[in-house]
Design an enzyme around this catalytic site. Structure first.
Site, mmCIF file in Angstrom:
data_model
loop_
_atom_site.group_PDB
_atom_site.id
_atom_site.type_symbol
_atom_site.label_atom_id
_atom_site.label_comp_id
_atom_site.label_asym_id
_atom_site.label_seq_id
_atom_site.Cartn_x
_atom_site.Cartn_y
_atom_site.Cartn_z
ATOM 1 N N LYS A 177 2.266 83.386 70.227
ATOM 2 C CA LYS A 177 1.198 84.230 69.688
ATOM 3 C C LYS A 177 0.216 84.599 70.795
ATOM 4 C CE LYS A 177 -2.562 84.313 66.437
ATOM 5 N NZ LYS A 177 -3.398 83.592 65.507
ATOM 6 N N GLU A 183 3.538 75.685 78.394
ATOM 7 C CA GLU A 183 4.952 75.285 78.302
ATOM 8 C C GLU A 183 5.848 76.512 78.187
ATOM 9 O OE1 GLU A 183 2.461 74.059 76.443
ATOM 10 O OE2 GLU A 183 2.911 72.037 75.707
ATOM 11 N N GLY A 236 -1.041 80.202 64.179
ATOM 12 C CA GLY A 236 0.189 79.853 64.895
ATOM 13 C C GLY A 236 1.164 79.069 64.031
ATOM 14 N N ARG A 237 0.660 78.124 63.232
ATOM 15 C CA ARG A 237 1.594 77.278 62.466
ATOM 16 C C ARG A 237 2.141 77.968 61.221
ATOM 17 N NH1 ARG A 237 -3.095 74.969 63.382
ATOM 18 N NH2 ARG A 237 -4.657 74.563 61.794
ATOM 19 N N GLU A 322 -1.884 69.253 61.972
ATOM 20 C CA GLU A 322 -2.718 70.165 62.764
ATOM 21 C C GLU A 322 -3.793 70.772 61.859
ATOM 22 O OE1 GLU A 322 -0.898 72.070 66.459
ATOM 23 O OE2 GLU A 322 -1.250 73.821 65.222
ATOM 24 N N HIS A 353 18.095 53.546 55.621
ATOM 25 C CA HIS A 353 18.611 52.516 56.530
ATOM 26 C C HIS A 353 17.746 52.408 57.771
ATOM 27 C CE1 HIS A 353 22.247 52.093 54.098
ATOM 28 N NE2 HIS A 353 22.069 53.386 53.865
ATOM 29 N N LYS A 481 -5.144 70.918 76.081
ATOM 30 C CA LYS A 481 -4.576 71.968 76.947
ATOM 31 C C LYS A 481 -5.462 72.188 78.169
ATOM 32 C CE LYS A 481 -2.513 74.768 73.225
ATOM 33 N NZ LYS A 481 -2.633 76.021 72.469
HETATM 34 O O1 F6P Z 1 -0.235 73.292 69.133
HETATM 35 C C1 F6P Z 1 -1.285 74.201 69.251
HETATM 36 C C2 F6P Z 1 -0.801 75.585 69.062
HETATM 37 O O2 F6P Z 1 -1.891 76.411 69.290
HETATM 38 C C3 F6P Z 1 -0.173 75.825 67.697
HETATM 39 O O3 F6P Z 1 -1.088 76.099 66.709
HETATM 40 C C4 F6P Z 1 0.772 76.928 67.996
HETATM 41 O O4 F6P Z 1 1.746 77.009 67.016
HETATM 42 C C5 F6P Z 1 1.309 76.502 69.333
HETATM 43 O O5 F6P Z 1 0.198 75.935 70.000
HETATM 44 C C6 F6P Z 1 1.930 77.577 70.148
HETATM 45 O O6 F6P Z 1 1.013 78.604 70.433
HETATM 46 P P1 F6P Z 1 1.484 80.030 70.889
HETATM 47 O O7 F6P Z 1 2.315 80.621 69.799
HETATM 48 O O8 F6P Z 1 0.234 80.798 71.148
HETATM 49 O O9 F6P Z 1 2.303 79.865 72.139
#
Ligand code: F6P
Length: 515
Positions: A177, A183, A236-237, A322, A353, A481
């Site tokens: 987003k 990462e 994002g989630r 979150e 189990h 972050k």
């Molecule tokens: O984990 C934090 C977060 O901001 C989430 O809410 C989101 O899904 C994820 O990082 C990835 O963010 P982006 O889609 O901006 O890369």
């Protein structure tokens, strides 16, 4: 907004919750968007229901629900809407319809040309879990396109995703987003090098991006026709409902995406209009508040009795933890009661189990949400009967337990001497009375999975309203972050500073020396 504990209705709710029975309650099943939500195993009484409704009124639930579903600002600390429900409407905003059509056309074209045998989906958190969940749920028997995921910054994740794939036949999907997530950008850059090393020069044609920052994606080198929109008004989630579904559409089919949207929209409609006592997300939310804030259970176990739902637990972990992992209310005051629980679990019967012993007889216990499909999509009737039997049996044991007298009787009847029987019986007592829910899907279809995810989304929202917290931000994650950026710079420059706690400073030095 008044702090929760200052509402007389909160105290009444707590009193009613403490007095409400969990065992031997009359059957309580709520039908919602094709799902049956059985809450018989949760604390319940009529007094608790009316106290819950009063509490919801005091917390202005109807106002907040309307705000959520109409796209008003509900994420107050980021001054944004959380309008994921718009993305699944049968007739959404024109720009959403247009983007859906563009995405479907992109997939149709790729399918008709049999393009891209492989997809590497790069994204993390909400830009990853929903796609993984859907892929496992509906692509479990294999798909024409091979789909690999790279989310973690650990290079092993991307190396594993690339292994054995021909770059010339691969589409890299970058889902982010913000298009700033460290990462994702690092993995994407490495993927670019992989394409270049294979002699691919038109990188833009081998990459697609889903983002709310098309400008950044274009700067990165993605062709504009390969960039799909994620709107800023979707958290994002919740991005599973956005163009992030590109990978699902390519890997499984666009019908899966449409089916999930339809199921979720049906749950949105139920949430918007069902009376409170018959409103599944509301009823689950109230039960969850009782379990967490009154009965003090620190966690919630999710037990999907369906091997295809292996990624449901991490998906819900992000959604719940979150969203509800906060302890100040929207006015910045500490919330006086425990908020969002730890969410954990794994599919049954593996969980049985692994950790069910702790659920049955551990000192803490946890509420469990059992999820099962009435009908399987394989033809092995014995397998499915056994699965159903296990699901029901575990739940029954957690609900009703086994008393000392019953255990003693069992031990005596097995032929043990009286003193041996008395000793062993103590080990075989099940306290029971552990709160449980059972969610039954007629079968696992895109529609029912969509409805299930929306059920949990709305449950989480209602809990946020009651606790008075903003379920749509994640400042804790953001802080991590920022720290990681600074530490990364010190490592990269080989110049560790002392501006850290003793342990971090020590390890920074060690890592710099060792690199
Ligand atoms: O984990 C934090 C977060 O901001 C989430 O809410 C989101 O899904 C994820 O990082 C990835 O963010 P982006 O889609 O901006 O890369």
């Amino acid at each position: 907004m008044k702090p929760l504990e200052q509402h007389p209705s909160w105290l009444k709710f707590c009193e009613a919750a403490e007095a409400a029975p969990i065992n031997n309650n009359p059957l309580r099943v709520i039908e919602a968007a094709g799902l049956s939500v059985d809450l018989t195993g949760q604390a319940y009484s009529e007094a608790l229901q009316s106290a819950g409704e009063r509490l919801l009124a005091d917390r202005q639930f109807t106002y907040w629900r309307e705000a959520l579903l109409s796209g008003a600002v509900v994420n107050v600390t980021e001054n944004r809407a959380a309008w994921h429900s718009m993305l699944r409407k049968p007739a959404p905003l024109p720009e959403v319809t247009a983007e859906r059509s563009r995405l479907n056309e992109f997939i149709r074209q790729a399918d008709s040309e049999r393009r891209w045998r492989n997809i590497i989906h790069i994204g993390i958190g909400g830009s990853d879990w929903g796609v993984r969940l859907t892929q496992a749920a509906f692509g479990y028997a294999g798909t024409w396109r091979r789909v690999r995921f790279a989310s973690n910054i650990d290079g092993h994740s991307l190396a594993g995703a690339m292994a054995g794939l021909d770059p010339k036949e691969t589409l890299i999907v970058i889902a982010s987003k913000s298009f700033t997530t460290a990462e994702t950008l690092q993995n994407a850059e490495q993927a670019r090098q992989w394409l270049l090393a294979a002699g691919i020069n038109d990188i833009g044609q081998h990459v697609a991006a889903i983002t709310s920052r098309p400008d950044l994606a274009q700067q990165w080198g993605v062709a504009p026709s390969h960039i799909f929109t994620m709107w800023d008004w979707v958290g994002g989630r919740f991005s599973l409902w956005s163009s992030v579904s590109l990978t699902t559409g390519l890997a499984v089919s666009v019908d899966v995406v449409a089916g999930m949207q339809a199921g979720a929209a049906a749950m949105d409609a139920h949430f918007a209009s069902a009376p409170l006592a018959k409103n599944a997300p509301v009823a689950m939310a109230l039960a969850g508040i009782v379990n967490r804030s009154v009965l003090n259970y620190g966690s919630l176990n999710i037990a999907p009795y369906d091997a295809r739902l292996g990624n449901l637990v991490p998906y819900l972990q992000q959604l719940e933890m979150e969203s509800l992992g906060k302890s100040v209310d929207t006015d910045g005051n500490p919330v006086a009661v425990p908020t969002g629980p730890v969410v954990w679990g794994m599919p049954g019967t593996d969980g049985q189990h692994t950790f069910f012993q702790w659920l049955h007889q551990g000192s803490d216990g946890a509420p469990v949400d059992f999820i099962v499909c009435q009908t399987a999509d394989h033809t092995w009737a014995d397998h499915h009967r056994l699965l159903l039997a296990n699901c029901l049996a575990q739940r029954e044991a957690l609900m009703t337990g086994k008393s000392y007298e019953e255990a003693l009787d069992e031990c005596r009847r097995s032929g043990l001497e009286a003193d041996q029987a008395q000793w062993l019986a103590k080990h075989r007592v099940h306290p029971g009375g552990r709160p449980t829910s059972l969610i039954v899907l007629p079968r696992l279809s895109p529609y029912t999975l969509g409805a299930l995810l929306a059920l949990y989304e709305h449950k989480v929202f209602v809990q946020g309203v009651i606790w008075g917290i903003n379920p749509f931000d994640q400042w804790g994650v953001e802080y991590g972050k920022v720290l990681a950026d600074g530490i990364n710079q010190e490592l990269r420059d080989g110049k560790p500073t002392k501006n850290h706690d003793a342990s971090t400073a020590y390890w920074l030095e060690q890592f710099v020396k060792g690199s």
